[in-house]
Design a protein around this motif. Structure first.
Motif, mmCIF file in Angstrom:
data_model
loop_
_atom_site.group_PDB
_atom_site.id
_atom_site.type_symbol
_atom_site.label_atom_id
_atom_site.label_comp_id
_atom_site.label_asym_id
_atom_site.label_seq_id
_atom_site.Cartn_x
_atom_site.Cartn_y
_atom_site.Cartn_z
ATOM 1 N N MET A 1 0.833 -1.187 0.000
ATOM 2 C CA MET A 1 0.000 0.000 0.000
ATOM 3 C C MET A 1 0.877 1.249 0.000
ATOM 4 S SD MET A 1 -3.178 -0.580 2.536
ATOM 5 C CE MET A 1 -3.443 -2.235 3.057
ATOM 6 N N ASN A 2 0.431 2.250 -0.693
ATOM 7 C CA ASN A 2 1.106 3.544 -0.696
ATOM 8 C C ASN A 2 0.291 4.540 0.111
ATOM 9 O OD1 ASN A 2 3.163 2.704 -2.412
ATOM 10 N ND2 ASN A 2 1.934 3.120 -4.219
ATOM 11 N N TYR A 3 0.991 5.337 0.900
ATOM 12 C CA TYR A 3 0.324 6.354 1.707
ATOM 13 C C TYR A 3 0.914 7.720 1.416
ATOM 14 C CZ TYR A 3 -1.668 2.579 4.482
ATOM 15 O OH TYR A 3 -2.352 1.473 4.884
ATOM 16 N N VAL A 4 0.079 8.741 1.502
ATOM 17 C CA VAL A 4 0.504 10.127 1.392
ATOM 18 C C VAL A 4 -0.051 10.854 2.605
ATOM 19 C CG1 VAL A 4 0.242 12.278 0.088
ATOM 20 C CG2 VAL A 4 0.551 10.135 -1.126
ATOM 21 N N VAL A 5 0.788 11.657 3.260
ATOM 22 C CA VAL A 5 0.345 12.432 4.416
ATOM 23 C C VAL A 5 0.475 13.904 4.066
ATOM 24 C CG1 VAL A 5 0.767 12.970 6.836
ATOM 25 C CG2 VAL A 5 1.093 10.640 6.027
ATOM 26 N N LEU A 6 -0.614 14.656 4.252
ATOM 27 C CA LEU A 6 -0.620 16.096 4.017
ATOM 28 C C LEU A 6 -1.012 16.808 5.296
ATOM 29 C CD1 LEU A 6 -2.583 16.294 0.638
ATOM 30 C CD2 LEU A 6 -0.121 16.311 0.947
ATOM 31 N N GLN A 7 -0.425 17.975 5.533
ATOM 32 C CA GLN A 7 -0.861 18.816 6.636
ATOM 33 C C GLN A 7 -1.307 20.148 6.061
ATOM 34 O OE1 GLN A 7 2.144 19.074 9.670
ATOM 35 N NE2 GLN A 7 1.444 17.182 10.580
ATOM 36 N N ILE A 8 -2.483 20.568 6.466
ATOM 37 C CA ILE A 8 -3.071 21.809 5.973
ATOM 38 C C ILE A 8 -3.455 22.647 7.180
ATOM 39 C CG2 ILE A 8 -4.996 22.813 4.689
ATOM 40 C CD1 ILE A 8 -5.075 20.206 3.072
ATOM 41 N N VAL A 9 -3.098 23.924 7.159
ATOM 42 C CA VAL A 9 -3.471 24.823 8.246
ATOM 43 C C VAL A 9 -4.595 25.716 7.754
ATOM 44 C CG1 VAL A 9 -2.694 26.655 9.780
ATOM 45 C CG2 VAL A 9 -1.148 24.784 9.216
ATOM 46 N N LEU A 10 -5.722 25.645 8.442
ATOM 47 C CA LEU A 10 -6.892 26.454 8.098
ATOM 48 C C LEU A 10 -6.954 27.620 9.063
ATOM 49 C CD1 LEU A 10 -9.394 23.507 7.690
ATOM 50 C CD2 LEU A 10 -8.089 24.658 5.905
ATOM 51 N N LYS A 11 -6.992 28.824 8.538
ATOM 52 C CA LYS A 11 -7.025 30.012 9.365
ATOM 53 C C LYS A 11 -8.432 30.584 9.392
ATOM 54 C CE LYS A 11 -5.027 33.932 8.148
ATOM 55 N NZ LYS A 11 -3.981 34.895 7.799
ATOM 56 N N GLU A 12 -8.886 30.952 10.576
ATOM 57 C CA GLU A 12 -10.210 31.549 10.699
ATOM 58 C C GLU A 12 -10.245 32.909 10.008
ATOM 59 O OE1 GLU A 12 -13.104 30.326 12.187
ATOM 60 O OE2 GLU A 12 -11.970 28.469 12.229
ATOM 61 N N LYS A 13 -11.435 33.303 9.613
ATOM 62 C CA LYS A 13 -11.621 34.610 8.995
ATOM 63 C C LYS A 13 -11.183 35.708 9.950
ATOM 64 C CE LYS A 13 -15.725 33.398 6.352
ATOM 65 N NZ LYS A 13 -17.152 33.671 6.236
ATOM 66 N N LEU A 35 -5.468 11.472 -8.166
ATOM 67 C CA LEU A 35 -4.263 10.658 -8.311
ATOM 68 C C LEU A 35 -4.504 9.200 -7.917
ATOM 69 C CD1 LEU A 35 -1.648 13.145 -6.828
ATOM 70 C CD2 LEU A 35 -2.017 12.581 -9.247
ATOM 71 N N GLY A 36 -5.740 8.886 -7.542
ATOM 72 C CA GLY A 36 -6.082 7.516 -7.194
ATOM 73 C C GLY A 36 -6.023 7.205 -5.712
ATOM 74 N N TYR A 37 -5.851 8.221 -4.878
ATOM 75 C CA TYR A 37 -5.809 8.019 -3.435
ATOM 76 C C TYR A 37 -7.189 8.238 -2.838
ATOM 77 C CZ TYR A 37 -0.720 8.049 -3.489
ATOM 78 O OH TYR A 37 0.586 7.745 -3.725
ATOM 79 N N ARG A 38 -7.437 7.588 -1.719
ATOM 80 C CA ARG A 38 -8.667 7.841 -0.975
ATOM 81 C C ARG A 38 -8.283 8.288 0.426
ATOM 82 N NH1 ARG A 38 -11.160 1.843 0.296
ATOM 83 N NH2 ARG A 38 -9.376 1.104 1.467
ATOM 84 N N LEU A 39 -9.141 9.112 1.006
ATOM 85 C CA LEU A 39 -8.885 9.628 2.340
ATOM 86 C C LEU A 39 -9.052 8.495 3.337
ATOM 87 C CD1 LEU A 39 -8.240 12.087 4.096
ATOM 88 C CD2 LEU A 39 -10.693 12.550 4.199
ATOM 89 N N HIS A 40 -8.020 8.231 4.079
ATOM 90 C CA HIS A 40 -8.015 7.149 5.065
ATOM 91 C C HIS A 40 -8.337 7.700 6.450
ATOM 92 C CE1 HIS A 40 -6.056 4.493 8.023
ATOM 93 N NE2 HIS A 40 -6.335 3.510 7.191
#
Length: 68
Positions: A1-13, A35-40
């Motif tokens: 299995m291949n995994y991708v980890v992303l970090q996203i910072v969401l800033k409030e208005k 890209l063929g990935y699903r959110l795990h």
């Protein structure tokens, strides 16, 4: 299995409530899906920011998987 980890910072208005950039989160999920990935797994952590123009921040960590 291949995994991708992303970090996203969401800033409030700057004014009012609610995240001003949930579209960024949606775009990241859709880009990985294309890209063929699903959110795990998705986890969030909130932190405050002081000072002018600060606002709260939510850090989202997304783990995607692709079965090969």
């Amino acid at each position: 299995m291949n995994y991708v980890v992303l970090q996203i910072v969401l800033k409030e208005k700057f004014m009012g409530t609610g995240s001003g950039n949930l579209v960024e989160l949606e775009n990241a999920i859709n880009a990985q899906a294309a890209l063929g990935y699903r959110l795990h797994t998705i986890t969030t952590a909130a932190s405050g920011s002081k000072g002018f123009g600060g606002g709260d921040r939510i850090q989202a960590t997304l783990v995607f998987e692709r079965l090969v």
